[in-house]
Scaffold this motif. Structure first.
Motif, PDB file in Angstrom:
ATOM      1  N   GLU A 131       0.830  -1.209   0.000  1.00  0.00           N
ATOM      2  CA  GLU A 131       0.000   0.000   0.000  1.00  0.00           C
ATOM      3  C   GLU A 131       0.866   1.262   0.000  1.00  0.00           C
ATOM      4  N   TRP A 132       1.908   1.237   0.823  1.00  0.00           N
ATOM      5  CA  TRP A 132       2.781   2.409   0.916  1.00  0.00           C
ATOM      6  C   TRP A 132       3.552   2.622  -0.389  1.00  0.00           C
ATOM      7  N   GLY A 133       4.045   1.526  -0.970  1.00  0.00           N
ATOM      8  CA  GLY A 133       4.755   1.612  -2.242  1.00  0.00           C
ATOM      9  C   GLY A 133       3.845   2.153  -3.335  1.00  0.00           C
ATOM     10  N   GLU A 134       2.590   1.713  -3.328  1.00  0.00           N
ATOM     11  CA  GLU A 134       1.677   2.194  -4.375  1.00  0.00           C
ATOM     12  C   GLU A 134       1.331   3.661  -4.172  1.00  0.00           C
ATOM     13  N   TYR A 135       1.221   4.069  -2.925  1.00  0.00           N
ATOM     14  CA  TYR A 135       0.993   5.497  -2.640  1.00  0.00           C
ATOM     15  C   TYR A 135       2.180   6.337  -3.138  1.00  0.00           C
ATOM     16  N   LEU A 136       3.393   5.846  -2.889  1.00  0.00           N
ATOM     17  CA  LEU A 136       4.579   6.621  -3.253  1.00  0.00           C
ATOM     18  C   LEU A 136       4.863   6.623  -4.755  1.00  0.00           C
ATOM     19  N   TYR A 137       4.736   5.468  -5.398  1.00  0.00           N
ATOM     20  CA  TYR A 137       5.332   5.327  -6.729  1.00  0.00           C
ATOM     21  C   TYR A 137       4.369   4.992  -7.867  1.00  0.00           C
ATOM     22  N   PHE A 138       3.293   4.275  -7.587  1.00  0.00           N
ATOM     23  CA  PHE A 138       2.463   3.793  -8.699  1.00  0.00           C
ATOM     24  C   PHE A 138       1.497   4.894  -9.121  1.00  0.00           C
ATOM     25  N   ARG A 139       1.435   5.130 -10.420  1.00  0.00           N
ATOM     26  CA  ARG A 139       0.668   6.260 -10.936  1.00  0.00           C
ATOM     27  C   ARG A 139      -0.236   5.832 -12.076  1.00  0.00           C
ATOM     28  N   LYS A 140      -1.374   6.526 -12.161  1.00  0.00           N
ATOM     29  CA  LYS A 140      -2.167   6.416 -13.379  1.00  0.00           C
ATOM     30  C   LYS A 140      -1.358   7.146 -14.452  1.00  0.00           C
ATOM     31  N   ASN A 141      -1.281   6.546 -15.589  1.00  0.00           N
ATOM     32  CA  ASN A 141      -0.466   7.153 -16.642  1.00  0.00           C
ATOM     33  C   ASN A 141      -1.273   7.074 -17.922  1.00  0.00           C
ATOM     34  N   PRO A 142      -2.459   7.713 -17.921  1.00  0.00           N
ATOM     35  CA  PRO A 142      -3.409   7.436 -19.001  1.00  0.00           C
ATOM     36  C   PRO A 142      -2.987   8.028 -20.337  1.00  0.00           C
ATOM     37  N   ARG A 143      -3.378   7.329 -21.372  1.00  0.00           N
ATOM     38  CA  ARG A 143      -3.288   7.870 -22.730  1.00  0.00           C
ATOM     39  C   ARG A 143      -4.665   8.468 -22.979  1.00  0.00           C
ATOM     40  N   GLY A 144      -4.819   9.739 -22.721  1.00  0.00           N
ATOM     41  CA  GLY A 144      -6.133  10.382 -22.785  1.00  0.00           C
ATOM     42  C   GLY A 144      -6.229  11.404 -21.669  1.00  0.00           C
ATOM     43  N   LEU A 145      -7.396  11.493 -21.037  1.00  0.00           N
ATOM     44  CA  LEU A 145      -7.584  12.517 -20.009  1.00  0.00           C
ATOM     45  C   LEU A 145      -6.783  12.224 -18.755  1.00  0.00           C
ATOM     46  N   HIS A 146      -6.104  13.236 -18.253  1.00  0.00           N
ATOM     47  CA  HIS A 146      -5.264  13.089 -17.062  1.00  0.00           C
ATOM     48  C   HIS A 146      -5.542  14.260 -16.135  1.00  0.00           C
ATOM     49  N   HIS A 147      -5.804  13.955 -14.877  1.00  0.00           N
ATOM     50  CA  HIS A 147      -5.975  15.011 -13.877  1.00  0.00           C
ATOM     51  C   HIS A 147      -4.632  15.224 -13.199  1.00  0.00           C
ATOM     52  N   GLU A 148      -4.104  16.423 -13.244  1.00  0.00           N
ATOM     53  CA  GLU A 148      -2.760  16.637 -12.713  1.00  0.00           C
ATOM     54  C   GLU A 148      -2.679  17.929 -11.916  1.00  0.00           C
ATOM     55  N   LEU A 149      -1.662  17.964 -11.058  1.00  0.00           N
ATOM     56  CA  LEU A 149      -1.446  19.085 -10.152  1.00  0.00           C
ATOM     57  C   LEU A 149      -0.389  20.002 -10.765  1.00  0.00           C
ATOM     58  N   TRP A 150      -0.682  21.289 -10.806  1.00  0.00           N
ATOM     59  CA  TRP A 150       0.296  22.256 -11.299  1.00  0.00           C
ATOM     60  C   TRP A 150       0.524  23.323 -10.237  1.00  0.00           C
ATOM     61  N   VAL A 151       1.675  23.972 -10.287  1.00  0.00           N
ATOM     62  CA  VAL A 151       1.935  25.092  -9.393  1.00  0.00           C
ATOM     63  C   VAL A 151       2.414  26.272 -10.239  1.00  0.00           C
ATOM     64  N   HIS A 152       1.913  27.447  -9.931  1.00  0.00           N
ATOM     65  CA  HIS A 152       2.304  28.653 -10.661  1.00  0.00           C
ATOM     66  C   HIS A 152       3.611  29.173 -10.043  1.00  0.00           C
ATOM     67  N   ALA A 153       4.695  28.450 -10.330  1.00  0.00           N
ATOM     68  CA  ALA A 153       5.955  28.622  -9.599  1.00  0.00           C
ATOM     69  C   ALA A 153       6.551  30.016  -9.753  1.00  0.00           C
ATOM     70  N   ALA A 154       6.466  30.583 -10.965  1.00  0.00           N
ATOM     71  CA  ALA A 154       7.055  31.905 -11.185  1.00  0.00           C
ATOM     72  C   ALA A 154       5.977  32.983 -11.165  1.00  0.00           C
ATOM     73  N   GLY A 155       4.864  32.669 -10.528  1.00  0.00           N
ATOM     74  CA  GLY A 155       3.783  33.647 -10.437  1.00  0.00           C
ATOM     75  C   GLY A 155       3.322  33.725  -9.003  1.00  0.00           C
ATOM     76  N   CYS A 156       2.082  33.293  -8.771  1.00  0.00           N
ATOM     77  CA  CYS A 156       1.515  33.413  -7.430  1.00  0.00           C
ATOM     78  C   CYS A 156       1.977  32.291  -6.507  1.00  0.00           C
ATOM     79  N   ARG A 157       2.644  31.271  -7.060  1.00  0.00           N
ATOM     80  CA  ARG A 157       3.180  30.136  -6.305  1.00  0.00           C
ATOM     81  C   ARG A 157       2.079  29.293  -5.642  1.00  0.00           C
ATOM     82  N   LYS A 158       0.876  29.389  -6.168  1.00  0.00           N
ATOM     83  CA  LYS A 158      -0.217  28.575  -5.615  1.00  0.00           C
ATOM     84  C   LYS A 158      -0.490  27.365  -6.501  1.00  0.00           C
ATOM     85  N   PHE A 159      -1.069  26.335  -5.882  1.00  0.00           N
ATOM     86  CA  PHE A 159      -1.347  25.081  -6.579  1.00  0.00           C
ATOM     87  C   PHE A 159      -2.775  25.073  -7.116  1.00  0.00           C
ATOM     88  N   PHE A 160      -2.961  24.316  -8.191  1.00  0.00           N
ATOM     89  CA  PHE A 160      -4.311  24.090  -8.728  1.00  0.00           C
ATOM     90  C   PHE A 160      -4.285  22.836  -9.579  1.00  0.00           C
TER      91      PHE A 160
END
Lengths: 417, 99
Positions: B39-68
């Motif tokens: 369970e811990w290994g899957e939390y750390l390393y295993f990822r959905k890697n879809p060919r198609g729609l992907h929900h992902e986390l971005w950060v506005h690093a050189a702007g407001c520095r907030k996540f979305f």
């Protein structure tokens, strides 16, 4: 199989080269094979070749959705080296290196393997300490390597700016003289021709759309053109699409697929007779026999399957190259492309059994698969033939991400492949 | 070059201002000590890697520095939706697998 030789070339010139035998057949698949290899790239074709040639399994099909060697085999920057830090990785890549050294003779196909040496530059004190450590580790593993200082690097590559005036002055490098480059397409074609000669069926333009799983074991594949094809064992060697095939088997892999871009310049006169890689300024370059500079760097950071990336990545790559080689600043770039690499969290491959019985995966080579092609094919073929992983492959099980026994090669692999 | 709408700045900006942080909506196990290695290994390393729609986390690093969060097609690279942390995506794939 028609033997290629200088005499053959002469003989065929008399008939205007119109009577050459086709390099491989284009067969219709049988209903059942001993082993199916999904993916006809370099690694898949090498797997099929060694299965038939060394392990006596000739009832083999390679199923390729496009054409042979049309994916990352055709898209890499052709660098071959084996100077990895950790024992497990060093043994695997050195196994490949030893096969590279006799490959053209083995395949009777000129793969143009040129051992022109690879420099991995150091630009900081920490870089140099890491290089010392890696070269020492390499030598203990019987892999050639030397630590060079900036003056020695300058002697090897006179056109590189090794002065103290750059933003990140070159302090030295690791040097692997046996490393070099090879002709990527020839590797795929040579293995394809050899595999075909030993009876392997190469099925092109046929996509695997699903796996047939009965009682928790994989017993074949479903294809778009030929329906079901059964097999005792199935090996997936599909690089960027590994997660997609794993999903057919109902499990996830610790992989993310990213675009990796590369580019070549217009052909210029000989200027660089070795391979220069730099993790710190983030780029690598060699010159092909045709004269074009072959340039690459890091992946695009987002996940992608589109075989293209973003322009800023190319810009950063070229900034690094011009930083190292101001002489290249006015060379025009000819072509640019992207391939889809399946990156693993520890920058090492996955050669593994899976939760599905009789289904094996060879993936996760990330940005550095080309150099391993012969070794990867050889150990994966041994594993498929016996149904049990080869000793060199055992440390690269996908289950290392459960038990924590990672092979952390980011130091040696980093960006520069 | 991706043009990404930052929901905090309410502006479209060029990709270079942002960093992608991988798959979105990964919940840290509430009781890590109780996790099996798997369970811990899957939390750390295993990822959905879809060919198609992907929900992902971005950060506005050189702007407001907030996540979305961003929903993006990994083949066409088209951004389908930008939404805040804690929100559920409204654009989702037909099947929730990498197929």
């Amino acid at each position: 199989m028609q033997h290629y030789s200088g005499f053959g070339l002469l003989k065929h010139s008399l008939s205007h080269h119109e009577n050459w035998q086709r390099a491989w057949r284009n067969p219709t698949p049988k209903k059942k094979y001993d082993v199916i290899v999904i993916g006809g790239g370099g690694h898949g074709l090498a797997t099929a070749y060694y299965l038939a040639k060394e392990f006596g399994v000739t009832n083999v099909a390679v199923i390729e959705k496009g054409y042979l060697g049309g994916g990352n085999t055709a898209r890499n920057t052709t660098i071959v080296r084996s100077n990895y830090l950790w024992d497990e990785a060093a043994h695997l890549y050195e196994h490949a290196m030893k096969l590279w050294e006799g490959l053209s003779q083995e395949l009777n196909y000129n793969v143009m393997f040129s051992q022109r040496g690879v420099l991995n530059l150091g630009h900081t004190l920490q870089d140099m300490r890491d290089i010392q450590r890696r070269v020492n580790a390499n030598r203990l593993n019987g892999i050639d390597g030397e630590v060079l200082d900036a003056k020695q690097v300058q002697e090897l590559v006179p056109h590189m700016d090794c002065s103290a005036n750059t933003r990140y002055p070159v302090m030295g490098a690791s040097w692997q003289p046996r490393a070099g480059v090879a002709r990527h397409d020839a590797v795929a074609w040579g293995y394809a021709r050899g595999a075909d000669a030993h009876g392997v069926d190469l099925i092109q333009q046929t996509a695997v759309v699903d796996l047939i799983i009965e009682d928790g074991a994989c017993v074949g594949v479903k294809t778009d053109r030929y329906g079901e094809i059964r097999a005792d064992r199935v090996g997936a060697v599909v690089a960027g699409n590994s997660s997609v095939v794993a999903a057919m088997g109902g499990f996830e892999l610790p992989l993310e697929s990213h675009p990796l871009q590369a580019l070549v310049s217009e052909p210029i006169k000989p200027v660089l007779d070795t391979v220069v890689m730099s993790n710190h300024v983030h780029g690598y370059v060699s010159q092909s026999d045709k004269g074009d500079l072959v340039i690459g760097a890091g992946i695009d950071s987002y996940n992608g399957y589109g075989q293209r990336g973003s322009f800023p990545t190319i810009e950063h790559t070229l900034q690094a190259i011009v930083e190292l080689f101001p002489i290249f600043s006015r060379v025009r770039m000819n072509r640019q492309w992207g391939g889809i690499v399946d990156t693993c969290p520890d920058a090492c491959p996955i050669l593994s059994e899976t939760p599905v019985k009789n289904l094996f995966f060879n993936c996760g080579w990330g940005t550095g698969g080309f150099k391993a092609t012969p070794g990867s094919g050889h150990v994966f073929a041994a594993s498929l033939a016996k149904g049990e992983m080869h000793p060199l492959a055992k440390p690269f099980s996908m289950f290392r991400f459960h038990n924590g026994a990672l092979v952390d090669e980011h130091g040696a692999a980093g960006v520069a492949h | 070059m991706l043009h990404i709408y930052c929901p905090h700045c309410c502006e479209c900006r060029e990709e270079e201002e942002f960093h992608v942080k991988g798959q979105a909506h990964i919940a840290r196990p509430l009781d890590p000590e109780a996790c099996s290695d798997k369970e811990w290994g899957e939390y750390l390393y295993f990822r959905k890697n879809p060919r198609g729609l992907h929900h992902e986390l971005w950060v506005h690093a050189a702007g407001c520095r907030k996540f979305f969060n961003v929903t993006r097609d990994t083949v066409s690279y088209e951004i389908k939706e930008v939404y805040m942390i804690g929100e559920k995506p409204s654009v989702v794939a037909q099947t929730d697998s990498a197929k």
